[in-house]
Design a protein around this motif. Structure first.
Motif, PDB file in Angstrom:
ATOM      1  N   GLU A  95       0.817  -1.221   0.000  1.00  0.00           N
ATOM      2  CA  GLU A  95       0.000   0.000   0.000  1.00  0.00           C
ATOM      3  C   GLU A  95       0.849   1.270   0.000  1.00  0.00           C
ATOM      4  O   GLU A  95       0.335   2.372   0.189  1.00  0.00           O
ATOM      5  N   MET A  96       2.144   1.105  -0.204  1.00  0.00           N
ATOM      6  CA  MET A  96       3.088   2.229  -0.315  1.00  0.00           C
ATOM      7  C   MET A  96       3.011   3.163   0.891  1.00  0.00           C
ATOM      8  O   MET A  96       3.116   4.377   0.772  1.00  0.00           O
ATOM      9  N   ARG A  97       2.865   2.567   2.078  1.00  0.00           N
ATOM     10  CA  ARG A  97       2.868   3.347   3.308  1.00  0.00           C
ATOM     11  C   ARG A  97       4.216   3.271   4.017  1.00  0.00           C
ATOM     12  O   ARG A  97       4.375   3.808   5.104  1.00  0.00           O
ATOM     13  N   LEU A  98       5.180   2.592   3.379  1.00  0.00           N
ATOM     14  CA  LEU A  98       6.521   2.479   3.939  1.00  0.00           C
ATOM     15  C   LEU A  98       7.541   2.930   2.903  1.00  0.00           C
ATOM     16  O   LEU A  98       7.614   2.369   1.806  1.00  0.00           O
ATOM     17  N   THR A  99       8.296   3.956   3.239  1.00  0.00           N
ATOM     18  CA  THR A  99       9.336   4.489   2.358  1.00  0.00           C
ATOM     19  C   THR A  99      10.698   4.198   2.964  1.00  0.00           C
ATOM     20  O   THR A  99      10.951   4.524   4.135  1.00  0.00           O
ATOM     21  N   ARG A 100      11.580   3.567   2.185  1.00  0.00           N
ATOM     22  CA  ARG A 100      12.934   3.247   2.661  1.00  0.00           C
ATOM     23  C   ARG A 100      13.943   4.206   2.047  1.00  0.00           C
ATOM     24  O   ARG A 100      13.941   4.416   0.818  1.00  0.00           O
ATOM     25  N   ILE A 101      14.812   4.739   2.885  1.00  0.00           N
ATOM     26  CA  ILE A 101      15.854   5.659   2.421  1.00  0.00           C
ATOM     27  C   ILE A 101      17.196   5.232   3.021  1.00  0.00           C
ATOM     28  O   ILE A 101      17.325   5.168   4.248  1.00  0.00           O
ATOM     29  N   PRO A 102      18.207   4.898   2.210  1.00  0.00           N
ATOM     30  CA  PRO A 102      19.537   4.632   2.761  1.00  0.00           C
ATOM     31  C   PRO A 102      20.072   5.897   3.432  1.00  0.00           C
ATOM     32  O   PRO A 102      20.024   6.992   2.838  1.00  0.00           O
ATOM     33  N   GLY A 103      20.574   5.760   4.646  1.00  0.00           N
ATOM     34  CA  GLY A 103      21.044   6.934   5.378  1.00  0.00           C
ATOM     35  C   GLY A 103      22.124   7.701   4.645  1.00  0.00           C
ATOM     36  O   GLY A 103      22.180   8.943   4.722  1.00  0.00           O
ATOM     37  N   ALA A 104      22.989   6.982   3.906  1.00  0.00           N
ATOM     38  CA  ALA A 104      24.080   7.654   3.193  1.00  0.00           C
ATOM     39  C   ALA A 104      23.561   8.607   2.125  1.00  0.00           C
ATOM     40  O   ALA A 104      24.238   9.591   1.770  1.00  0.00           O
ATOM     41  N   ASP A 105      22.342   8.342   1.595  1.00  0.00           N
ATOM     42  CA  ASP A 105      21.794   9.207   0.539  1.00  0.00           C
ATOM     43  C   ASP A 105      21.457  10.601   1.039  1.00  0.00           C
ATOM     44  O   ASP A 105      21.352  11.548   0.232  1.00  0.00           O
ATOM     45  N   PHE A 150      -3.531   5.132   0.173  1.00  0.00           N
ATOM     46  CA  PHE A 150      -4.241   4.219   1.068  1.00  0.00           C
ATOM     47  C   PHE A 150      -4.288   4.796   2.479  1.00  0.00           C
ATOM     48  O   PHE A 150      -3.351   5.479   2.904  1.00  0.00           O
ATOM     49  N   PRO A 151      -5.351   4.525   3.215  1.00  0.00           N
ATOM     50  CA  PRO A 151      -5.414   4.993   4.603  1.00  0.00           C
ATOM     51  C   PRO A 151      -4.478   4.188   5.492  1.00  0.00           C
ATOM     52  O   PRO A 151      -4.086   3.068   5.146  1.00  0.00           O
ATOM     53  N   GLY A 152      -4.128   4.739   6.622  1.00  0.00           N
ATOM     54  CA  GLY A 152      -3.257   4.025   7.558  1.00  0.00           C
ATOM     55  C   GLY A 152      -1.968   4.774   7.828  1.00  0.00           C
ATOM     56  O   GLY A 152      -1.584   5.683   7.075  1.00  0.00           O
ATOM     57  N   GLN A 153      -1.317   4.384   8.907  1.00  0.00           N
ATOM     58  CA  GLN A 153      -0.073   5.030   9.327  1.00  0.00           C
ATOM     59  C   GLN A 153       1.035   4.822   8.301  1.00  0.00           C
ATOM     60  O   GLN A 153       1.228   3.740   7.778  1.00  0.00           O
ATOM     61  N   ARG A 154       1.768   5.906   8.031  1.00  0.00           N
ATOM     62  CA  ARG A 154       2.913   5.834   7.119  1.00  0.00           C
ATOM     63  C   ARG A 154       4.206   5.936   7.922  1.00  0.00           C
ATOM     64  O   ARG A 154       4.264   6.573   8.968  1.00  0.00           O
ATOM     65  N   VAL A 155       5.257   5.297   7.405  1.00  0.00           N
ATOM     66  CA  VAL A 155       6.570   5.312   8.052  1.00  0.00           C
ATOM     67  C   VAL A 155       7.641   5.599   7.014  1.00  0.00           C
ATOM     68  O   VAL A 155       7.594   5.058   5.900  1.00  0.00           O
ATOM     69  N   VAL A 156       8.587   6.448   7.374  1.00  0.00           N
ATOM     70  CA  VAL A 156       9.782   6.662   6.563  1.00  0.00           C
ATOM     71  C   VAL A 156      10.946   6.020   7.321  1.00  0.00           C
ATOM     72  O   VAL A 156      11.273   6.427   8.440  1.00  0.00           O
ATOM     73  N   PHE A 157      11.524   5.013   6.715  1.00  0.00           N
ATOM     74  CA  PHE A 157      12.589   4.249   7.362  1.00  0.00           C
ATOM     75  C   PHE A 157      13.934   4.660   6.779  1.00  0.00           C
ATOM     76  O   PHE A 157      14.185   4.495   5.588  1.00  0.00           O
ATOM     77  N   VAL A 158      14.806   5.210   7.636  1.00  0.00           N
ATOM     78  CA  VAL A 158      16.151   5.634   7.230  1.00  0.00           C
ATOM     79  C   VAL A 158      17.139   4.613   7.800  1.00  0.00           C
ATOM     80  O   VAL A 158      17.277   4.476   9.013  1.00  0.00           O
ATOM     81  N   GLU A 159      17.829   3.903   6.909  1.00  0.00           N
ATOM     82  CA  GLU A 159      18.627   2.737   7.295  1.00  0.00           C
ATOM     83  C   GLU A 159      20.119   3.014   7.283  1.00  0.00           C
ATOM     84  O   GLU A 159      20.613   3.781   6.451  1.00  0.00           O
ATOM     85  N   ASP A 160      20.838   2.401   8.253  1.00  0.00           N
ATOM     86  CA  ASP A 160      22.305   2.531   8.333  1.00  0.00           C
ATOM     87  C   ASP A 160      22.720   3.996   8.255  1.00  0.00           C
ATOM     88  O   ASP A 160      23.507   4.405   7.391  1.00  0.00           O
ATOM     89  N   THR A 161      22.223   4.747   9.183  1.00  0.00           N
ATOM     90  CA  THR A 161      22.349   6.205   9.114  1.00  0.00           C
ATOM     91  C   THR A 161      23.664   6.694   9.708  1.00  0.00           C
ATOM     92  O   THR A 161      23.957   6.414  10.876  1.00  0.00           O
ATOM     93  N   PRO A 162      24.462   7.453   8.934  1.00  0.00           N
ATOM     94  CA  PRO A 162      25.697   8.021   9.483  1.00  0.00           C
ATOM     95  C   PRO A 162      25.418   9.347  10.194  1.00  0.00           C
ATOM     96  O   PRO A 162      24.349   9.952  10.019  1.00  0.00           O
ATOM     97  N   ASP A 163      26.369   9.806  10.984  1.00  0.00           N
ATOM     98  CA  ASP A 163      26.217  11.094  11.671  1.00  0.00           C
ATOM     99  C   ASP A 163      26.051  12.248  10.686  1.00  0.00           C
ATOM    100  O   ASP A 163      25.415  13.256  11.006  1.00  0.00           O
ATOM    101  N   ALA A 164      26.600  12.071   9.489  1.00  0.00           N
ATOM    102  CA  ALA A 164      26.507  13.143   8.485  1.00  0.00           C
ATOM    103  C   ALA A 164      25.069  13.412   8.057  1.00  0.00           C
ATOM    104  O   ALA A 164      24.769  14.457   7.474  1.00  0.00           O
TER     105      ALA A 164
END
Length: 342
Positions: free
Chosen positions: A51-61, A79-93
């Motif tokens: 339902e495209m309610r989860l967006t993945r973003i590599p932290g380095a990007d 679509f209705p429902g809670q959405r989440v943006v997931f930022v993975e392997d995130t650096p301090d930058a």
């Protein structure tokens, strides 16, 4: 808000969707991944990907495009429902990009779930999240799951009744396996027992636990420790045909007899001693080793360990003696040693 101890597991099973962001960090990537998956599943419910309610973003990007997170949390889904943006392997930058997204976050926007490796106190990500009034920080340590968490996993998989004897073995198993393997084993146990009116037993757990690669070596060492010299020859020939190194056999035997010695020396008795080993011994194997420790006695176990240490030195020396014959002779001698607590 920084969570600690049992608060972490409780929160991650039911995260607050009114809080803008969640930072999950820790040295063990598998533990972090399991906790992250748990939190996202609790926030979004089923079918979030479809339902495209989860967006993945590599932290380095985020170092290249700081607006990625801000744009993602403001998107309006089909679509209705809670959405989440997931930022993975995130650096301090990536901290400046996340800071901008947190400042612009409003109720109705997607929740930001950020994962990272081990972060020091000086980390820019920790300095951003920890003092934030609404964001949540969950440091994940290398501690095995506790009884509360294991019970919850079993209930989620459909197994509600767990006797205390079985729980003790599950706790021991959690210390012996990595987190991913242990979670899969718990799910496998629950599936195996689904619909079975009988309570979970130690034998069930031992049956479902991952088999060791050295299973036949373990069997040979048990034959030696049990004094079953008549069964030794056939097992030895089978192991020899597999090309297992004599030094490997010696190390396995040393490990086993040292464990028996530690168990025999424990003031709480062999059962307690085996439970305190790292990794601990559990289930029917613990019972068998406890019997072995009691049967051998302290003095005989000390002699067995010394004999194996001498054999190990010979195997690693420049001696031209056939190595397989050396370890076979040593193990036969142990299998035929008289038992007793002398």
């Amino acid at each position: 808000m920084i969570l600690k101890g049992a608060e972490i597991s409780r929160y991650l099973t039911k995260p607050d969707p009114t809080r803008p962001a969640l930072l999950i960090y820790g040295q063990d990537a598998m533990r972090v991944a399991l906790k992250r998956a748990e939190a996202i599943a609790a926030l979004t419910g089923p079918n979030a990907d479809e339902e495209m309610r989860l967006t993945r973003i590599p932290g380095a990007d985020l170092r290249k495009d700081a607006a990625l997170v801000l744009d993602a949390i403001k998107e309006v889904g089909f679509f209705p429902g809670q959405r989440v943006v997931f930022v993975e392997d995130t650096p301090d930058a990536a901290a400046p990009a996340l800071k901008a997204a947190l400042e612009e976050w409003a109720h109705g926007d997607a929740v930001i779930v950020v994962t990272a490796g081990g972060l020091t106190k000086s980390s820019a990500l920790r300095k951003l999240f920890e003092p934030h009034q609404s964001a949540v920080v969950t440091p994940i340590y290398d501690d095995p799951p506790g009884e509360e968490e294991i019970t919850r996993w079993l209930k989620e998989a459909g197994l509600t009744e767990v006797p205390q004897t079985a729980m003790r073995d599950l706790l021991a198993l959690s210390r012996a396996l990595d987190p991913g393997d242990f979670r899969q084993t718990v799910e496998k146990i629950a599936l195996y027992k689904h619909g079975d009116p009988e309570p979970l037993t130690q034998e069930d757990i031992a049956l479902m636990a991952p088999a060791t690669i050295e299973a036949e070596v373990d069997e040979l060492i048990d034959v030696v420790a049990d004094g079953k010299s008549d069964a030794f020859g056939a097992l030895m020939r089978r192991i020899e045909a597999q090309g297992i190194a004599p030094v490997t056999l010696c190390i396995a035997a040393l490990h086993h007899f040292r464990a028996l010695h530690a168990a025999a020396a424990d003031p709480g008795g062999p059962q307690a001693g085996l439970s305190r080993l790292r990794p601990p011994v559990f289930g029917p194997r613990r019972d068998r080793m406890a019997r072995q420790a009691q049967s051998w006695g302290m003095r005989n176990l000390e002699e067995a360990v010394h004999h194996l240490l001498d054999t190990d030195l010979q195997l690693r020396s420049s001696s031209r003696a056939p190595q397989m014959a050396l370890i076979e002779r040593a193990l036969i001698r142990l299998a035929m040693m008289p038992r007793g607590s002398r």
